[in-house]
Design a protein around this motif. Structure first.
Motif, mmCIF file in Angstrom:
data_model
loop_
_atom_site.group_PDB
_atom_site.id
_atom_site.type_symbol
_atom_site.label_atom_id
_atom_site.label_comp_id
_atom_site.label_asym_id
_atom_site.label_seq_id
_atom_site.Cartn_x
_atom_site.Cartn_y
_atom_site.Cartn_z
ATOM 1 N N PRO A 165 -20.605 -16.225 92.356
ATOM 2 C CA PRO A 165 -20.354 -14.925 91.712
ATOM 3 C C PRO A 165 -19.062 -14.953 90.882
ATOM 4 N N ILE A 211 -23.020 -14.426 87.032
ATOM 5 C CA ILE A 211 -23.089 -15.528 87.996
ATOM 6 C C ILE A 211 -22.921 -16.848 87.257
ATOM 7 N N MET A 259 -24.286 -10.068 94.694
ATOM 8 C CA MET A 259 -24.039 -11.250 93.857
ATOM 9 C C MET A 259 -23.938 -12.517 94.709
#
Length: 350
Positions: A218, A225, A299
């Motif tokens: 993340p 990402i 994430m």
């Protein structure tokens, strides 16, 4: 009289010792197996050797060449990685009850999972004791038997005297050649006028298996990402689980978030081939280590899912915590549900 008696005993003991020394078998000077000196077993003709690469030359067919690595060894079982121009095979072999058995053979094995505990109620028998001419057994293809015990053969790796095993199929014959302290060095397939050979070219030790792994992280501040291509080096009995855990506890850049905290563990990770789904079980510390809000948690989970999906070439990943479906204060799934791979908004870094 007593002295003469003692002298006689000493002479007899000396002669007995000389006789024993004369009958001690000597090593075979030309490395030819001498069956009168030792009764050889399957482990002599198919040794399990860690960190070994056996490279084979192919003749007569483009897929006849191959490289064979040793992924895992556990007691009387060995898991091999067989690479040829068409695919990568995982093979699990077992030595048990005087038989060398093929327990499992799986194609398209481009990842590294521990298959050595696989079960098979009717394995194929590759070689069988006693290791002498005439020993015979049946296979799914037909009859298989030891046809010679000291067959002279030639390969790019050298000249050998080998144990020859013949398989008679419906319209073909296959000859496999096993050499003492080495293993399988040559295979010849004959069908009509067609002939295909696989010959041992060289043996290398200490050669690792190298895998590529795309690891996702993340980049929370930039709402994206990041991924980086990593190279993983495996020796025999080293697992993907342990390598992955180390990678996920670190990042290539301090601005990126780690997937796993220092106290977190990967209990298990594997591909279910029938479901085409990856299963990963994490320790419960994954939640406490993360200590994140819902956005960062999403994430982190997506990065983990993308990493596994990319490595195993799947789209579904089931995540559990100490055996129970994933559940945190923000996100929860039920048994049978899964997370989906999503490569949108991902950027590579070098």
């Amino acid at each position: 009289m007593i002295c003469l008696k003692k002298l006689f005993i000493v002479i007899m003991v000396f002669l007995l010792l000389i006789s024993c020394v004369k009958n001690i078998p000597t090593p075979n000077q030309n490395n030819t197996p001498n069956t009168t000196q030792k009764k050889y077993t399957l482990k002599d003709y198919y040794p399990f050797i860690s960190d070994r690469r056996m490279k084979y030359q192919g003749i007569g067919n483009e897929y006849a060449e191959k490289d064979v690595y040793v992924d895992f060894i556990n007691d009387n079982r060995i898991q091999l990685r067989v690479l040829n121009p068409g695919t990568i095979l995982a093979q699990v072999l077992e030595i048990k009850d005087g038989e060398l058995r093929l327990i499992k053979s799986q194609e398209e094995f481009y990842y590294r999972d521990y298959l050595i505990d696989s079960q098979n109620s009717s394995p194929e028998i590759l070689l069988k004791e006693p290791l002498e001419k005439g020993t015979a057994w049946n296979t799914p293809e037909g009859k298989r038997y030891i046809s010679e015990v000291n067959k002279k053969i030639s390969t790019p790796s050298g000249e050998y005297e080998a144990l020859e095993v013949t398989t008679e199929g419906k319209d073909y014959k296959t000859y496999d050649y096993y050499v003492l302290n080495i293993g399988l060095v040559k295979t010849v397939f004959e069908s009509g006028e067609n002939k295909i050979e696989t010959n041992l070219e060289k043996i290398e030790t200490g050669v690792p298996v190298i895998h590529s792994l795309r690891v996702y992280y993340p980049d929370f501040l930039n709402e994206r990402i990041i991924f980086k291509e990593e190279k993983i080096s495996y020796k025999t009995n080293e697992t993907f689980k342990d390598k992955l855990e180390t990678l996920l506890k670190n990042t290539p850049d301090d601005k990126l978030s780690k997937i796993l905290g220092s106290n977190s563990k990967i209990n298990n990770v594997y591909l279910n081939v029938e479901e085409n789904k990856v299963y990963i079980d994490l320790s419960k510390e994954f939640i406490s280590d993360m200590n994140a809000g819902s956005s960062l948690e999403s994430m982190i989970l997506q990065s983990l899912v993308n990493t596994l999906g990319s490595y195993y070439s799947v789209e579904k990943v089931f995540i559990s915590l100490d055996g129970k479906p994933y559940e945190s204060g923000h996100i929860a799934i039920k048994e049978g549900e899964f997370f989906k791979v999503d490569y949108k908004n991902t950027v590579e870094i070098k």
